[in-house]
Design an enzyme around this catalytic site. Structure first.
Site, PDB file in Angstrom:
ATOM      1  N   LYS A  93      20.563  64.516  73.196  1.00 39.28           N
ATOM      2  CA  LYS A  93      21.771  63.925  72.149  1.00 39.28           C
ATOM      3  C   LYS A  93      23.031  63.490  72.942  1.00 39.28           C
ATOM      4  O   LYS A  93      23.494  62.344  72.731  1.00 39.28           O
ATOM      5  CB  LYS A  93      22.097  65.233  71.495  1.00 39.28           C
ATOM      6  CG  LYS A  93      20.991  65.517  70.523  1.00 39.28           C
ATOM      7  CD  LYS A  93      21.714  67.363  69.801  1.00 39.28           C
ATOM      8  CE  LYS A  93      21.793  68.278  70.561  1.00 39.28           C
ATOM      9  NZ  LYS A  93      20.866  68.973  71.152  1.00 39.28           N
TER      10      LYS A  93
ATOM     11  N   ARG B  26      24.866  72.411  62.799  1.00 31.49           N
ATOM     12  CA  ARG B  26      23.744  72.896  63.162  1.00 31.49           C
ATOM     13  C   ARG B  26      23.037  73.972  62.203  1.00 31.49           C
ATOM     14  O   ARG B  26      22.304  74.592  62.415  1.00 31.49           O
ATOM     15  CB  ARG B  26      24.150  73.524  64.374  1.00 31.49           C
ATOM     16  CG  ARG B  26      23.450  73.264  65.763  1.00 31.49           C
ATOM     17  CD  ARG B  26      24.151  74.191  66.799  1.00 31.49           C
ATOM     18  NE  ARG B  26      23.621  74.006  68.091  1.00 31.49           N
ATOM     19  CZ  ARG B  26      24.102  73.316  69.005  1.00 31.49           C
ATOM     20  NH1 ARG B  26      24.762  72.405  68.887  1.00 31.49           N
ATOM     21  NH2 ARG B  26      23.143  73.481  70.106  1.00 31.49           N
TER      22      ARG B  26
ATOM     23  N   ARG C  24      18.199  69.839  84.196  1.00 33.86           N
ATOM     24  CA  ARG C  24      19.602  69.302  84.001  1.00 33.86           C
ATOM     25  C   ARG C  24      20.570  69.650  84.729  1.00 33.86           C
ATOM     26  O   ARG C  24      20.869  70.865  85.236  1.00 33.86           O
ATOM     27  CB  ARG C  24      20.021  69.441  82.613  1.00 33.86           C
ATOM     28  CG  ARG C  24      21.518  68.886  82.191  1.00 33.86           C
ATOM     29  CD  ARG C  24      21.790  68.851  80.781  1.00 33.86           C
ATOM     30  NE  ARG C  24      21.489  70.292  80.327  1.00 33.86           N
ATOM     31  CZ  ARG C  24      21.690  70.464  78.902  1.00 33.86           C
ATOM     32  NH1 ARG C  24      21.808  69.353  78.225  1.00 33.86           N
ATOM     33  NH2 ARG C  24      21.535  71.649  78.652  1.00 33.86           N
TER      34      ARG C  24
ATOM     35  N   ARG D 136      24.314  74.652  83.937  1.00 35.13           N
ATOM     36  CA  ARG D 136      25.335  75.168  82.932  1.00 35.13           C
ATOM     37  C   ARG D 136      24.919  76.781  82.792  1.00 35.13           C
ATOM     38  O   ARG D 136      23.828  77.181  83.112  1.00 35.13           O
ATOM     39  CB  ARG D 136      24.908  74.653  81.550  1.00 35.13           C
ATOM     40  CG  ARG D 136      25.818  73.334  81.217  1.00 35.13           C
ATOM     41  CD  ARG D 136      25.631  72.678  80.082  1.00 35.13           C
ATOM     42  NE  ARG D 136      24.874  73.386  78.719  1.00 35.13           N
ATOM     43  CZ  ARG D 136      24.607  72.738  77.553  1.00 35.13           C
ATOM     44  NH1 ARG D 136      24.847  71.463  77.503  1.00 35.13           N
ATOM     45  NH2 ARG D 136      23.959  73.190  76.782  1.00 35.13           N
TER      46      ARG D 136
ATOM     47  N   ARG E 187      17.758  79.504  72.815  1.00 34.41           N
ATOM     48  CA  ARG E 187      18.317  78.285  72.210  1.00 34.41           C
ATOM     49  C   ARG E 187      17.309  77.680  71.278  1.00 34.41           C
ATOM     50  O   ARG E 187      17.537  76.989  70.259  1.00 34.41           O
ATOM     51  CB  ARG E 187      19.083  77.529  73.241  1.00 34.41           C
ATOM     52  CG  ARG E 187      20.424  78.023  73.595  1.00 34.41           C
ATOM     53  CD  ARG E 187      20.654  77.429  74.885  1.00 34.41           C
ATOM     54  NE  ARG E 187      20.831  76.025  74.919  1.00 34.41           N
ATOM     55  CZ  ARG E 187      20.807  74.979  76.035  1.00 34.41           C
ATOM     56  NH1 ARG E 187      20.545  75.679  77.263  1.00 34.41           N
ATOM     57  NH2 ARG E 187      20.966  73.846  75.840  1.00 34.41           N
TER      58      ARG E 187
HETATM   59  P1  AP5 Z   1      21.000  65.954  77.337  1.00 32.24           P
HETATM   60  O1  AP5 Z   1      21.309  64.743  76.788  1.00 32.24           O
HETATM   61  O2  AP5 Z   1      21.938  66.847  77.977  1.00 32.24           O
HETATM   62  O3  AP5 Z   1      20.366  66.568  76.013  1.00 32.24           O
HETATM   63  P2  AP5 Z   1      21.123  67.243  74.648  1.00 32.24           P
HETATM   64  O4  AP5 Z   1      20.180  67.277  73.445  1.00 32.24           O
HETATM   65  O5  AP5 Z   1      22.589  67.184  74.534  1.00 32.24           O
HETATM   66  O6  AP5 Z   1      20.907  68.882  75.042  1.00 32.24           O
HETATM   67  P3  AP5 Z   1      22.115  70.065  75.064  1.00 32.24           P
HETATM   68  O7  AP5 Z   1      21.426  71.298  75.782  1.00 32.24           O
HETATM   69  O8  AP5 Z   1      23.465  69.709  75.461  1.00 32.24           O
HETATM   70  O9  AP5 Z   1      22.047  70.458  73.654  1.00 32.24           O
HETATM   71  P4  AP5 Z   1      22.429  71.692  73.050  1.00 32.24           P
HETATM   72  O10 AP5 Z   1      22.136  71.415  71.526  1.00 32.24           O
HETATM   73  O11 AP5 Z   1      21.479  72.774  73.280  1.00 32.24           O
HETATM   74  O12 AP5 Z   1      23.915  72.045  73.846  1.00 32.24           O
HETATM   75  P5  AP5 Z   1      25.189  72.129  73.229  1.00 32.24           P
HETATM   76  O13 AP5 Z   1      26.254  71.624  74.222  1.00 32.24           O
HETATM   77  O14 AP5 Z   1      25.524  71.165  71.697  1.00 32.24           O
HETATM   78  O15 AP5 Z   1      19.911  65.989  77.918  1.00 32.24           O
HETATM   79  C1  AP5 Z   1      19.073  66.976  78.754  1.00 32.24           C
HETATM   80  C2  AP5 Z   1      18.483  66.590  80.196  1.00 32.24           C
HETATM   81  O16 AP5 Z   1      17.468  65.632  79.964  1.00 32.24           O
HETATM   82  C3  AP5 Z   1      19.591  66.008  80.967  1.00 32.24           C
HETATM   83  O17 AP5 Z   1      19.307  66.436  82.410  1.00 32.24           O
HETATM   84  C4  AP5 Z   1      19.260  64.675  80.690  1.00 32.24           C
HETATM   85  O18 AP5 Z   1      19.562  63.842  82.286  1.00 32.24           O
HETATM   86  C5  AP5 Z   1      17.539  64.398  80.576  1.00 32.24           C
HETATM   87  N1  AP5 Z   1      17.229  63.591  79.593  1.00 32.24           N
HETATM   88  C6  AP5 Z   1      17.939  63.117  78.800  1.00 32.24           C
HETATM   89  N2  AP5 Z   1      17.083  62.128  78.080  1.00 32.24           N
HETATM   90  C7  AP5 Z   1      15.966  61.664  78.957  1.00 32.24           C
HETATM   91  C8  AP5 Z   1      14.929  60.754  78.937  1.00 32.24           C
HETATM   92  N3  AP5 Z   1      14.791  60.029  77.891  1.00 32.24           N
HETATM   93  N4  AP5 Z   1      14.167  60.854  80.325  1.00 32.24           N
HETATM   94  C9  AP5 Z   1      14.339  61.719  81.227  1.00 32.24           C
HETATM   95  N5  AP5 Z   1      15.227  62.768  81.338  1.00 32.24           N
HETATM   96  C10 AP5 Z   1      16.099  62.634  80.195  1.00 32.24           C
HETATM   97  O19 AP5 Z   1      25.574  73.496  72.691  1.00 32.24           O
HETATM   98  C11 AP5 Z   1      25.837  74.572  73.636  1.00 32.24           C
HETATM   99  C12 AP5 Z   1      26.094  75.936  72.706  1.00 32.24           C
HETATM  100  O20 AP5 Z   1      27.136  75.828  72.165  1.00 32.24           O
HETATM  101  C13 AP5 Z   1      25.011  76.371  71.648  1.00 32.24           C
HETATM  102  O21 AP5 Z   1      23.908  77.083  72.192  1.00 32.24           O
HETATM  103  C14 AP5 Z   1      25.990  77.171  70.878  1.00 32.24           C
HETATM  104  O22 AP5 Z   1      26.054  78.428  71.207  1.00 32.24           O
HETATM  105  C15 AP5 Z   1      27.307  76.315  70.688  1.00 32.24           C
HETATM  106  N6  AP5 Z   1      27.547  75.286  69.588  1.00 32.24           N
HETATM  107  C16 AP5 Z   1      27.422  73.964  69.919  1.00 32.24           C
HETATM  108  N7  AP5 Z   1      27.664  73.418  68.721  1.00 32.24           N
HETATM  109  C17 AP5 Z   1      27.489  74.470  67.714  1.00 32.24           C
HETATM  110  C18 AP5 Z   1      27.454  74.492  66.313  1.00 32.24           C
HETATM  111  N8  AP5 Z   1      27.598  73.059  65.756  1.00 32.24           N
HETATM  112  N9  AP5 Z   1      27.519  75.450  65.721  1.00 32.24           N
HETATM  113  C19 AP5 Z   1      27.301  76.741  66.319  1.00 32.24           C
HETATM  114  N10 AP5 Z   1      27.339  76.870  67.718  1.00 32.24           N
HETATM  115  C20 AP5 Z   1      27.303  75.650  68.514  1.00 32.24           C
END
Ligand code: AP5
Length: 213
Positions: free
Chosen positions: A13, A88, A127, A160, A171
């Site tokens: 994402k 979410r 990552r 992280r 997660r």
């Molecule tokens: P990346 O682009 O970082 O993936 P992502 O989908 O953004 O993953 P996240 O782990 O950030 O998502 P998340 O939903 O768990 O975390 P968030 O920060 O929202 O890519 C991942 C890796 O793959 C990278 O190394 C990248 O380089 C690699 N990659 C990407 N595309 C690739 C490709 N095509 N080929 C090869 N490699 C590739 O949330 C964190 C925490 O915050 C949650 O657990 C929760 O506690 C809280 N939170 C956040 N939002 C909410 C909400 N709305 N409600 C409640 N709690 C929330």
């Protein structure tokens, strides 16, 4: 463009949002980034969110809607926004729907980023993220030029807090239970776009084709 990027942890994402931002100037709004910045700054929001985040649990819907209700009213959203990690849960999706209706905003699409589970586990354990500017790296597929140093701002590139094996597994469970039902929710609304996210530029192409941009 006004999009929701929906997908499991590690689905790409953040990576896709950054590509789209560079393309048309829409602003990336990542609830994860907002919460991590609050934790780092030690604000009241950060103190409330920290334990849940570290354990891989969701932060409460009330807290998230408080943040997003304000964020979406900011001026930079007028040029378009990419919602990364929000909504979410079904209550968040219902609240967002009401919020957008009140503001007279129509979403262009909800993009469902699809990646096999094995690839997701691989990505999350490899990552690395810049603590200063949030740039995303991967030791396997996209490492910084100098180990541990951000190419863009020179900040520290680290793993992280929620990237322990235990937190990753939590997660993914939380995603399956609470977020995956949003795929059917938005499919029923008629604006879901499925995109194979094993290749991020493929996702961008699918979006461009669908929206004609
Ligand atoms: P990346 O682009 O970082 O993936 P992502 O989908 O953004 O993953 P996240 O782990 O950030 O998502 P998340 O939903 O768990 O975390 P968030 O920060 O929202 O890519 C991942 C890796 O793959 C990278 O190394 C990248 O380089 C690699 N990659 C990407 N595309 C690739 C490709 N095509 N080929 C090869 N490699 C590739 O949330 C964190 C925490 O915050 C949650 O657990 C929760 O506690 C809280 N939170 C956040 N939002 C909410 C909400 N709305 N409600 C409640 N709690 C929330």
């Amino acid at each position: 463009m006004k999009l929701i990027l929906l997908g499991a942890p590690g689905a790409g994402k953040g990576t896709v949002a950054k590509l789209l931002t560079e393309m048309d100037g829409s602003v990336q709004i990542s609830t994860g980034d907002i919460l991590r910045a609050a934790v780092k700054a030690g604000t009241e929001l950060g103190k409330k969110a920290e334990a849940a985040m570290k354990a891989g649990e969701l932060v409460s819907d009330d807290l998230i809607m408080g943040i997003m209700g304000e964020r979406l009213k900011e001026d930079d959203c007028k040029a378009g926004f990419l919602l990364d990690g929000f909504p979410r849960t079904i209550p968040q999706a219902d609240a967002l729907k009401g919020l957008l209706e009140n503001m007279g905003i129509k979403l262009d699409a909800v993009v469902n980023l699809v990646v096999p589970r094995e690839e997701i586990l691989n990505r999350l354990t490899t990552r690395r993220t810049c603590v200063d500017c949030g740039a995303i790296y991967n030791v396997r597929s996209n490492p910084p030029k100098e180990e541990g140093v951000c190419d863009k701002c020179g900040g520290d590139v680290v793993q992280r807090d929620d990237e322990t094996e235990e937190a990753i597994s939590k997660r993914l469970d939380v995603f399956n239970e609470q977020t995956a039902p949003l795929v059917e929710y938005y499919r029923n609304e008629g604006n879901l776009l499925d995109a194979d996210s094993t290749n991020s530029s493929n996702v961008v192409d699918v979006i461009k084709k669908e929206l004609g941009v």
